[in-house]
Design a protein around this motif. Structure first.
Motif, PDB file in Angstrom:
ATOM      1  N   ARG A 181       6.577  12.160  10.132  1.00  0.00           N
ATOM      2  CA  ARG A 181       5.434  13.075  10.033  1.00  0.00           C
ATOM      3  C   ARG A 181       5.546  14.307  10.937  1.00  0.00           C
ATOM      4  O   ARG A 181       5.041  15.378  10.608  1.00  0.00           O
ATOM      5  CB  ARG A 181       4.140  12.340  10.359  1.00  0.00           C
ATOM      6  CG  ARG A 181       3.645  11.424   9.250  1.00  0.00           C
ATOM      7  CD  ARG A 181       2.294  10.810   9.610  1.00  0.00           C
ATOM      8  NE  ARG A 181       1.261  11.811   9.806  1.00  0.00           N
ATOM      9  CZ  ARG A 181       0.491  12.296   8.830  1.00  0.00           C
ATOM     10  NH1 ARG A 181       0.657  11.864   7.589  1.00  0.00           N
ATOM     11  NH2 ARG A 181      -0.425  13.199   9.091  1.00  0.00           N
ATOM     12  N   HIS A 206      -3.511  14.879   0.135  1.00  0.00           N
ATOM     13  CA  HIS A 206      -4.662  13.983   0.007  1.00  0.00           C
ATOM     14  C   HIS A 206      -5.956  14.744  -0.178  1.00  0.00           C
ATOM     15  O   HIS A 206      -6.878  14.267  -0.807  1.00  0.00           O
ATOM     16  CB  HIS A 206      -4.767  13.092   1.251  1.00  0.00           C
ATOM     17  CG  HIS A 206      -3.611  12.183   1.420  1.00  0.00           C
ATOM     18  ND1 HIS A 206      -3.306  11.512   2.575  1.00  0.00           N
ATOM     19  CD2 HIS A 206      -2.629  11.822   0.552  1.00  0.00           C
ATOM     20  CE1 HIS A 206      -2.219  10.795   2.428  1.00  0.00           C
ATOM     21  NE2 HIS A 206      -1.782  10.985   1.200  1.00  0.00           N
ATOM     22  N   LEU A 207      -6.007  15.959   0.391  1.00  0.00           N
ATOM     23  CA  LEU A 207      -7.239  16.743   0.304  1.00  0.00           C
ATOM     24  C   LEU A 207      -7.343  17.506  -0.999  1.00  0.00           C
ATOM     25  O   LEU A 207      -8.403  17.599  -1.605  1.00  0.00           O
ATOM     26  CB  LEU A 207      -7.288  17.755   1.470  1.00  0.00           C
ATOM     27  CG  LEU A 207      -7.324  17.144   2.868  1.00  0.00           C
ATOM     28  CD1 LEU A 207      -7.195  18.232   3.914  1.00  0.00           C
ATOM     29  CD2 LEU A 207      -8.616  16.342   3.047  1.00  0.00           C
ATOM     30  N   ARG A 234      -0.247  11.921  -3.452  1.00  0.00           N
ATOM     31  CA  ARG A 234      -1.635  12.341  -3.642  1.00  0.00           C
ATOM     32  C   ARG A 234      -2.620  11.284  -3.152  1.00  0.00           C
ATOM     33  O   ARG A 234      -3.782  11.572  -2.960  1.00  0.00           O
ATOM     34  CB  ARG A 234      -1.886  12.588  -5.137  1.00  0.00           C
ATOM     35  CG  ARG A 234      -1.851  14.034  -5.541  1.00  0.00           C
ATOM     36  CD  ARG A 234      -2.574  14.248  -6.843  1.00  0.00           C
ATOM     37  NE  ARG A 234      -2.019  13.406  -7.890  1.00  0.00           N
ATOM     38  CZ  ARG A 234      -1.060  13.808  -8.724  1.00  0.00           C
ATOM     39  NH1 ARG A 234      -0.534  14.994  -8.616  1.00  0.00           N
ATOM     40  NH2 ARG A 234      -0.626  12.998  -9.658  1.00  0.00           N
ATOM     41  N   ASN A 235      -2.132  10.042  -3.024  1.00  0.00           N
ATOM     42  CA  ASN A 235      -3.047   8.952  -2.706  1.00  0.00           C
ATOM     43  C   ASN A 235      -3.069   8.631  -1.218  1.00  0.00           C
ATOM     44  O   ASN A 235      -2.085   8.825  -0.504  1.00  0.00           O
ATOM     45  CB  ASN A 235      -2.676   7.718  -3.519  1.00  0.00           C
ATOM     46  CG  ASN A 235      -3.236   7.786  -4.925  1.00  0.00           C
ATOM     47  OD1 ASN A 235      -4.411   7.552  -5.147  1.00  0.00           O
ATOM     48  ND2 ASN A 235      -2.380   8.163  -5.877  1.00  0.00           N
ATOM     49  N   LYS A 236      -4.197   8.099  -0.770  1.00  0.00           N
ATOM     50  CA  LYS A 236      -4.368   7.738   0.645  1.00  0.00           C
ATOM     51  C   LYS A 236      -3.498   6.540   0.999  1.00  0.00           C
ATOM     52  O   LYS A 236      -3.125   5.742   0.140  1.00  0.00           O
ATOM     53  CB  LYS A 236      -5.838   7.405   0.890  1.00  0.00           C
ATOM     54  CG  LYS A 236      -6.767   8.598   0.682  1.00  0.00           C
ATOM     55  CD  LYS A 236      -7.543   8.944   1.954  1.00  0.00           C
ATOM     56  CE  LYS A 236      -8.101  10.341   1.877  1.00  0.00           C
ATOM     57  NZ  LYS A 236      -9.214  10.442   0.894  1.00  0.00           N
ATOM     58  N   ARG A 237      -3.214   6.398   2.303  1.00  0.00           N
ATOM     59  CA  ARG A 237      -2.309   5.353   2.765  1.00  0.00           C
ATOM     60  C   ARG A 237      -2.773   3.933   2.449  1.00  0.00           C
ATOM     61  O   ARG A 237      -1.965   3.029   2.275  1.00  0.00           O
ATOM     62  CB  ARG A 237      -2.117   5.468   4.287  1.00  0.00           C
ATOM     63  CG  ARG A 237      -1.218   6.619   4.715  1.00  0.00           C
ATOM     64  CD  ARG A 237      -0.980   6.608   6.228  1.00  0.00           C
ATOM     65  NE  ARG A 237      -0.356   5.382   6.685  1.00  0.00           N
ATOM     66  CZ  ARG A 237       0.964   5.187   6.745  1.00  0.00           C
ATOM     67  NH1 ARG A 237       1.786   6.149   6.397  1.00  0.00           N
ATOM     68  NH2 ARG A 237       1.441   4.038   7.154  1.00  0.00           N
ATOM     69  N   ASN A 238      -4.086   3.724   2.358  1.00  0.00           N
ATOM     70  CA  ASN A 238      -4.560   2.357   2.152  1.00  0.00           C
ATOM     71  C   ASN A 238      -4.687   1.961   0.672  1.00  0.00           C
ATOM     72  O   ASN A 238      -5.113   0.856   0.354  1.00  0.00           O
ATOM     73  CB  ASN A 238      -5.884   2.147   2.886  1.00  0.00           C
ATOM     74  CG  ASN A 238      -6.941   3.136   2.406  1.00  0.00           C
ATOM     75  OD1 ASN A 238      -6.625   4.016   1.591  1.00  0.00           O
ATOM     76  ND2 ASN A 238      -8.155   3.002   2.890  1.00  0.00           N
ATOM     77  N   VAL A 239      -4.330   2.864  -0.225  1.00  0.00           N
ATOM     78  CA  VAL A 239      -4.425   2.550  -1.661  1.00  0.00           C
ATOM     79  C   VAL A 239      -3.310   1.580  -2.048  1.00  0.00           C
ATOM     80  O   VAL A 239      -2.171   1.717  -1.574  1.00  0.00           O
ATOM     81  CB  VAL A 239      -4.333   3.842  -2.497  1.00  0.00           C
ATOM     82  CG1 VAL A 239      -4.230   3.538  -3.978  1.00  0.00           C
ATOM     83  CG2 VAL A 239      -5.533   4.730  -2.210  1.00  0.00           C
ATOM     84  N   THR A 248       0.853  -1.196   0.000  1.00  0.00           N
ATOM     85  CA  THR A 248       0.000   0.000   0.000  1.00  0.00           C
ATOM     86  C   THR A 248       0.884   1.240   0.000  1.00  0.00           C
ATOM     87  O   THR A 248       2.081   1.169   0.298  1.00  0.00           O
ATOM     88  CB  THR A 248      -0.882   0.068   1.265  1.00  0.00           C
ATOM     89  OG1 THR A 248      -0.018   0.185   2.400  1.00  0.00           O
ATOM     90  CG2 THR A 248      -1.763  -1.162   1.396  1.00  0.00           C
ATOM     91  N   GLY A 285       0.816   3.551   2.118  1.00  0.00           N
ATOM     92  CA  GLY A 285       1.277   3.743   3.491  1.00  0.00           C
ATOM     93  C   GLY A 285       2.519   2.915   3.796  1.00  0.00           C
ATOM     94  O   GLY A 285       3.482   3.416   4.396  1.00  0.00           O
ATOM     95  N   ASP A 287      -0.863  15.313   4.335  1.00  0.00           N
ATOM     96  CA  ASP A 287      -2.326  15.293   4.452  1.00  0.00           C
ATOM     97  C   ASP A 287      -2.967  16.247   3.455  1.00  0.00           C
ATOM     98  O   ASP A 287      -4.031  15.966   2.898  1.00  0.00           O
ATOM     99  CB  ASP A 287      -2.740  15.674   5.880  1.00  0.00           C
ATOM    100  CG  ASP A 287      -2.360  14.575   6.863  1.00  0.00           C
ATOM    101  OD1 ASP A 287      -2.098  13.444   6.406  1.00  0.00           O
ATOM    102  OD2 ASP A 287      -2.291  14.857   8.076  1.00  0.00           O
TER     103      ASP A 287
END
Lengths: 452, 452
Positions: B201, B166-167, A198-203, A157, A159, B163
């Motif tokens: 982070r 991501h937004l 740009r992508n979320k951690r779980n992608v 992922t 993340g 973060d």
């Protein structure tokens, strides 16, 4: 620092005198204070501007604090001098600090004995990579690539990847993408860092990797072809695979910028009859580099002289012919060189597909330019020599001469392209020889027939 | 796709005939199937290889699915044709899909009326940016830069920045660094994405940003100077500030690769007496582009002819002089062109600092090469004409001629550099004129004194 267009002038004008002064005073502390804060590129530029004694002084003052990166930024002739001032131990410490492509570039400049000595003194893992890189052809992808890169698996992922970055201390200093590999370490896609962020951690990586338009190149590919690909697709880095498809390295755009400069310079120098020459070569070296082409041109000049000698009788009867006989060949050489340059450039850009079309176009361009120039030449000649037939002869000769020049201006490089000879290097001497010999023959031949 | 060195040949050889076939059959579905999966760079290449009727066919078949990126990859002359096939509504939709620098490149190619129409049809925010970019000089940083970039504040943490990625849906497609700005939006540092990812982070941006060796450039800077900076420091992107120090955009390395190609090509073409010329120009356009330099050279050729005419009497008495009088000027022009090319190249690379040193070096190189060539020429001439004095005269003339050529080969471009004339363009005709005129004068003058 903000850079105005005068940036390097400033660097040279303000810093250089201070350095030279400090060197004269043997003021080690000042030398270090001036050099150490510099960007490696600036330090390399400053160092290059000093004479060899002062270069030695700087290296001694910096001692163990010499930034290895400076070696990467130096140009070949200067680096050769600097390398002579560094011993085996210095180099064995400096080289592993460089990205592998830069280290290879440095090490290939050492003579064979020193190369072996330095390699022997380098830690085994670094040494193995360097030795492997050196087995590749010069100017191949294998030489240009760096070994340092980031590879991930498709089932990870985003993340997980980001967490690994935090753990891993052995990451390359600069990278712009991570490469996605299968279990055999064959690249199957890539994710630019911007996309990763740009992508979320779980992608999942496999859901965001670029695979369809993902470009990879072969480790044997020539640097000119690699440059084409970078330019065409606007790339910043590209993965390199070996013959079995395994990912072995990555080529970065900054090295390709150098290749593009180098290739453009080579064509430009070749067209003027020089091998890749440098402002920093010494006089005797320069003489040696330039003489061969001049000798070939001397041969060409004597061929023209021989053609002229065939018409001694004609010249004897009408000395005005000698006055203007060089005009048409001179113009034709210029026109032919224009054609030649366009073709050589098109080769370099990989843009020639249709020779026939080009041959037609260039010949037609030659004919039209020839007509206009011939007309003007006729008028000037008639006014000057009060001889209309002489004007007609030189006009006619000029049209034919220019058309021939433009025609062979296409044919010569196209023909040479099929031989091992570089068209950029050899075309212009062939062009001059043919254009001059044909030109004198046509003009003096026509004159013999019509005027005498 | 894996690219071998034949990659574009393959594309052209396999895909192109299929496209042409589909176009002939008006098979819209096939055209779309072939074109839509292509990388925009490949699509642009294929499109460029078609004639205008077929280009029209492709655009009609793709209709609203035309990838705007293709416009960015087209070269100027082809793009001009394509733009004529697209109406205002098409362009108003396509342009906002491009990065702002690419959009500006497209829009500046439209004629003024269409430009206004298209701009009026574009949403206000995009329009304002485009109009502002168009106020910058062509070839300035302001034109080259894209407006899309990522800015962060120094007191943010790495986690906060990630973060925000991501937004924010409005991020640029590709970026390699984030720029750190103060509250007035003045850039104070940058963080490469790789560095961002390597840090935890909770790390503060101000603690990891690169500020000391952080390079930014002015929006008015010329593209050639920008290319120097990218090359020197091996950059991939650089922030652009306006006159008040505010961050206004970012220049990416792929645009600079194009600039480097362009500048190298321009110097190469200028040296051969062409303005930036293109393989794709039509015949009459080509004639018009090449004629001016040929006319100037015609003038130069007549100056030489005039010099020769001063020695009609001498030539009349000894016709062998006419046979070999062109040898020395021809060699001298070659030698001088070598010198000239080195100087022009050094200008382009921003590498000339010490003219005097160069003048000495080049003159000495000329003298040494001249000696060797003269010796050979003497031997050949003595054997050929059985005349030792004639051999001595041509040998002496050749040394002087080559030394003069190398001397003015430095002086001419250095002098032109201080005028508004581009040295690459004008130097060679001056060189030829001086070298030929001086050469004929010396050889025939010496012959008059010594031989007649």
């Amino acid at each position: 620092m903000t850079l105005e267009s005068q940036e390097s002038t400033n660097l040279m004008e303000t810093l250089r005198p201070e350095i030279v002064e400090a060197l004269k005073m043997h003021n080690v502390e000042d030398i270090r204070l001036l050099f150490l804060p510099l960007h490696a590129a600036d330090a390399a530029e400053l160092l290059s501007s000093l004479d060899i004694e002062n270069q030695k002084g700087v290296l001694e003052a910096l001692a163990d604090d010499l930034n290895a990166e400076i070696l990467a930024y130096l140009e070949d002739p200067v680096r050769e001098n600097i390398l002579k001032l560094l011993d085996r131990e210095d180099l064995a410490i400096l080289l592993p600090e460089l990205a592998s492509d830069d280290a290879v570039e440095v090490i290939e400049q050492l003579d064979e004995d020193k190369q072996k000595e330095v390699l022997a003194a380098i830690p085994a893992r670094d040494r193995a990579l360097l030795e492997q890189s050196l087995t590749y052809h010069e100017k191949s992808a294998g030489r240009l690539m760096q070994r340092e890169m980031v590879t991930v698996l498709p089932q990870w992922t985003v993340g997980q990847v980001i967490d690994i970055f935090h753990l891993n201390v052995d990451l390359p200093e600069i990278f712009h993408s991570v490469f996605v590999v299968d279990p055999q370490h064959r690249p199957i896609g890539m994710v630019p860092l911007a996309k990763l962020l740009r992508n979320k951690r779980n992608v999942l990586i496999e859901d965001i990797m670029e695979e369809k338009k993902f470009i990879k190149i072969n480790d044997e590919m020539d640097q000119e072809d690699i440059a084409h690909i970078f330019r065409k697709y606007g790339l910043v880095s590209v993965p390199v695979i070996n013959q079995t498809g395994i990912l072995v390295g990555v080529i970065m755009v900054d090295d390709i910028v150098d290749v593009i400069e180098e290739e453009a310079e080579q064509d430009m120098f070749y067209l003027s009859g020089m091998s890749s020459q440098d402002l920093s070569s010494a006089v005797l070296q320069t003489v040696k580099l330039r003489l061969p082409w001049l000798l070939v041109n001397l041969g060409a000049a004597f061929i023209s002289a021989y053609v002229i000698s065939l018409f001694r009788g004609t010249l004897d009867k009408m000395i005005n012919l000698a006055v203007i006989m060089a005009i048409a060949p001179s113009l034709a050489t210029n026109a032919g060189t224009q054609t030649l340059t366009v073709i050589i450039r098109a080769f370099a850009m990989g843009k020639i597909r249709d020779y026939k079309h080009l041959l037609n176009k260039e010949t037609l361009v030659g004919f039209l330019n020839g007509l206009l120039l011939a007309l003007l030449t006729m008028i000037i000649s008639v006014v000057w020599f009060k001889d209309i037939t002489l004007g007609l002869v030189i006009g006619l000769a000029m049209v034919v001469n220019i058309v021939v020049a433009c025609f062979v201006g296409v044919l010569i490089p196209v023909f040479l392209k099929r031989t091992p000879i570089d068209p950029a290097l050899a075309s212009s001497v062939f062009l001059t020889t043919i254009t001059d010999a044909v030109g004198f023959f046509i003009f003096l031949g026509l004159a013999s027939l019509i005027l005498i």
